[in-house]
Scaffold this motif. Structure first.
Motif, PDB file in Angstrom:
ATOM      1  N   MET A   1       0.850  -1.173   0.000  1.00 36.00           N
ATOM      2  CA  MET A   1       0.000   0.000   0.000  1.00 36.00           C
ATOM      3  C   MET A   1       0.896   1.237   0.000  1.00 36.00           C
ATOM      4  N   THR A   2       0.512   2.214  -0.759  1.00 31.02           N
ATOM      5  CA  THR A   2       1.291   3.447  -0.831  1.00 31.02           C
ATOM      6  C   THR A   2       0.751   4.457   0.188  1.00 31.02           C
ATOM      7  N   PRO A   3       1.554   5.461   0.545  1.00 28.79           N
ATOM      8  CA  PRO A   3       1.049   6.509   1.440  1.00 28.79           C
ATOM      9  C   PRO A   3      -0.186   7.216   0.865  1.00 28.79           C
ATOM     10  N   ALA A   4      -0.231   7.421  -0.436  1.00 31.42           N
ATOM     11  CA  ALA A   4      -1.389   8.077  -1.061  1.00 31.42           C
ATOM     12  C   ALA A   4      -2.641   7.206  -0.932  1.00 31.42           C
ATOM     13  N   GLN A   5      -2.507   5.896  -1.124  1.00 26.14           N
ATOM     14  CA  GLN A   5      -3.639   4.986  -0.972  1.00 26.14           C
ATOM     15  C   GLN A   5      -4.114   4.960   0.478  1.00 26.14           C
ATOM     16  N   LEU A   6      -3.168   4.999   1.416  1.00 32.60           N
ATOM     17  CA  LEU A   6      -3.511   5.027   2.831  1.00 32.60           C
ATOM     18  C   LEU A   6      -4.313   6.282   3.156  1.00 32.60           C
ATOM     19  N   GLU A   7      -3.820   7.412   2.691  1.00 35.71           N
ATOM     20  CA  GLU A   7      -4.511   8.665   2.983  1.00 35.71           C
ATOM     21  C   GLU A   7      -5.915   8.679   2.379  1.00 35.71           C
ATOM     22  N   LYS A   8      -6.037   8.206   1.163  1.00 37.92           N
ATOM     23  CA  LYS A   8      -7.352   8.168   0.512  1.00 37.92           C
ATOM     24  C   LYS A   8      -8.314   7.273   1.296  1.00 37.92           C
ATOM     25  N   ALA A   9      -7.841   6.110   1.728  1.00 37.98           N
ATOM     26  CA  ALA A   9      -8.689   5.180   2.471  1.00 37.98           C
ATOM     27  C   ALA A   9      -9.072   5.749   3.838  1.00 37.98           C
ATOM     28  N   ALA A  10      -8.121   6.362   4.522  1.00 42.40           N
ATOM     29  CA  ALA A  10      -8.400   6.913   5.854  1.00 42.40           C
ATOM     30  C   ALA A  10      -9.382   8.074   5.770  1.00 42.40           C
ATOM     31  N   LEU A  11      -9.183   8.953   4.801  1.00 39.95           N
ATOM     32  CA  LEU A  11     -10.050  10.125   4.694  1.00 39.95           C
ATOM     33  C   LEU A  11     -11.425   9.804   4.126  1.00 39.95           C
ATOM     34  N   ALA A  12     -11.608   8.607   3.590  1.00 40.82           N
ATOM     35  CA  ALA A  12     -12.923   8.178   3.099  1.00 40.82           C
ATOM     36  C   ALA A  12     -13.839   7.778   4.256  1.00 40.82           C
ATOM     37  N   LEU A  13     -13.274   7.602   5.440  1.00 40.29           N
ATOM     38  CA  LEU A  13     -14.081   7.215   6.607  1.00 40.29           C
ATOM     39  C   LEU A  13     -14.829   8.429   7.153  1.00 40.29           C
ATOM     40  N   PRO A  14     -16.027   8.243   7.664  1.00 40.05           N
ATOM     41  CA  PRO A  14     -16.856   9.370   8.126  1.00 40.05           C
ATOM     42  C   PRO A  14     -16.164  10.214   9.194  1.00 40.05           C
ATOM     43  N   GLY A  15     -16.102  11.514   8.957  1.00 42.60           N
ATOM     44  CA  GLY A  15     -15.542  12.446   9.928  1.00 42.60           C
ATOM     45  C   GLY A  15     -14.034  12.419  10.062  1.00 42.60           C
ATOM     46  N   GLU A  78       6.633  -1.825  10.086  1.00 35.91           N
ATOM     47  CA  GLU A  78       7.892  -1.227   9.622  1.00 35.91           C
ATOM     48  C   GLU A  78       7.834  -0.751   8.182  1.00 35.91           C
ATOM     49  N   ASN A  79       6.957  -1.356   7.365  1.00 36.50           N
ATOM     50  CA  ASN A  79       6.984  -1.058   5.940  1.00 36.50           C
ATOM     51  C   ASN A  79       5.564  -1.042   5.373  1.00 36.50           C
ATOM     52  N   LEU A  80       5.013   0.137   5.225  1.00 35.13           N
ATOM     53  CA  LEU A  80       3.653   0.286   4.698  1.00 35.13           C
ATOM     54  C   LEU A  80       3.506  -0.346   3.318  1.00 35.13           C
ATOM     55  N   SER A  81       4.512  -0.216   2.478  1.00 38.70           N
ATOM     56  CA  SER A  81       4.413  -0.727   1.109  1.00 38.70           C
ATOM     57  C   SER A  81       4.325  -2.251   1.041  1.00 38.70           C
ATOM     58  N   ALA A  82       4.692  -2.938   2.118  1.00 36.09           N
ATOM     59  CA  ALA A  82       4.624  -4.401   2.134  1.00 36.09           C
ATOM     60  C   ALA A  82       3.246  -4.920   2.574  1.00 36.09           C
ATOM     61  N   LEU A  83       2.360  -4.015   2.969  1.00 33.60           N
ATOM     62  CA  LEU A  83       1.049  -4.430   3.470  1.00 33.60           C
ATOM     63  C   LEU A  83       0.014  -4.502   2.360  1.00 33.60           C
ATOM     64  N   ASP A  84      -0.914  -5.428   2.513  1.00 30.83           N
ATOM     65  CA  ASP A  84      -2.010  -5.612   1.561  1.00 30.83           C
ATOM     66  C   ASP A  84      -3.024  -4.485   1.705  1.00 30.83           C
ATOM     67  N   GLU A  85      -3.392  -3.871   0.602  1.00 31.68           N
ATOM     68  CA  GLU A  85      -4.300  -2.724   0.619  1.00 31.68           C
ATOM     69  C   GLU A  85      -5.655  -3.064   1.240  1.00 31.68           C
ATOM     70  N   ALA A  86      -6.241  -4.182   0.868  1.00 33.87           N
ATOM     71  CA  ALA A  86      -7.558  -4.564   1.395  1.00 33.87           C
ATOM     72  C   ALA A  86      -7.490  -4.796   2.906  1.00 33.87           C
ATOM     73  N   GLU A  87      -6.412  -5.410   3.350  1.00 29.68           N
ATOM     74  CA  GLU A  87      -6.253  -5.679   4.777  1.00 29.68           C
ATOM     75  C   GLU A  87      -6.101  -4.366   5.560  1.00 29.68           C
ATOM     76  N   VAL A  88      -5.302  -3.446   5.039  1.00 27.73           N
ATOM     77  CA  VAL A  88      -5.112  -2.158   5.709  1.00 27.73           C
ATOM     78  C   VAL A  88      -6.424  -1.380   5.744  1.00 27.73           C
ATOM     79  N   LYS A  89      -7.181  -1.402   4.672  1.00 26.85           N
ATOM     80  CA  LYS A  89      -8.473  -0.705   4.653  1.00 26.85           C
ATOM     81  C   LYS A  89      -9.404  -1.257   5.726  1.00 26.85           C
ATOM     82  N   ALA A  90      -9.420  -2.566   5.892  1.00 25.49           N
ATOM     83  CA  ALA A  90     -10.253  -3.185   6.925  1.00 25.49           C
ATOM     84  C   ALA A  90      -9.779  -2.776   8.313  1.00 25.49           C
TER      85      ALA A  90
END
Length: 113
Positions: A1-15, A78-90
Motif C-alpha cells: 500500500m502506498t502513502p497516497a492509498q492510505l490517505e485516501k482510504a483513511a479520509l474516506a471514513l466518516p468524519g 515497519e513497511n507500509l508498502s509491504a502491506l495488503d491494501e484490502a487488509e489495511v483498509k479493513a
C-alpha cells in the motif's frame, strides 16, 4: 500500500481528518482523536487495533507494539508498502470505529456517525 492509498482510504471514513504532528508525521483522526499515523516517508505505519488483533499481530511478528502507544493497543508496521491494501483498509475501518465509539454522543452526531 502506498502513502497516497492510505490517505485516501483513511479520509474516506466518516468524519476523518488528517493533521501534521511531531514535526512531520501524518495523523488520521476522528473527532480530534487519532486512529492511525504514518511517518513522512510512509515507511512506518501505526494504528489502533482490537485486543485480539493486537495480540495476533505482535505475537506473530507481523507488527510490533507501537512506541508510546502499545498500552492503548496500537501496533507499528515497519513497511507500509509491504502491506495488503484490502487488509489495511479493513484495519483502518476498525481503528476508526474503535476511536469513534469513545466520542460523546454529541461529537458523533456532529460528525454524522
Amino acid at each position: 500500500m502506498t502513502p497516497a492509498q492510505l490517505e485516501k482510504a483513511a479520509l474516506a471514513l466518516p468524519g476523518a481528518e488528517v493533521s501534521i504532528k511531531w514535526g512531520a508525521d501524518r495523523c488520521y483522526t476522528v473527532g480530534g482523536k487519532m486512529f492511525a499515523a504514518t511517518d513522512p516517508s510512509g515507511g512506518h505505519f501505526s494504528m489502533k487495533m482490537t485486543d485480539i488483533a493486537y495480540e495476533a499481530l505482535t505475537q506473530t511478528g507481523r507488527a510490533q507494539p507501537a512506541p508510546y502507544a502499545a498500552r492503548f493497543k496500537w501496533v507499528m508496521f515497519e513497511n507500509l508498502s509491504a502491506l495488503d491494501e484490502a487488509e489495511v483498509k479493513a484495519w483502518l475501518k476498525t481503528a476508526h470505529g474503535l476511536v469513534a465509539e469513545k466520542l460523546t454522543r454529541k461529537q458523533r452526531a456532529e460528525l454524522g456517525l
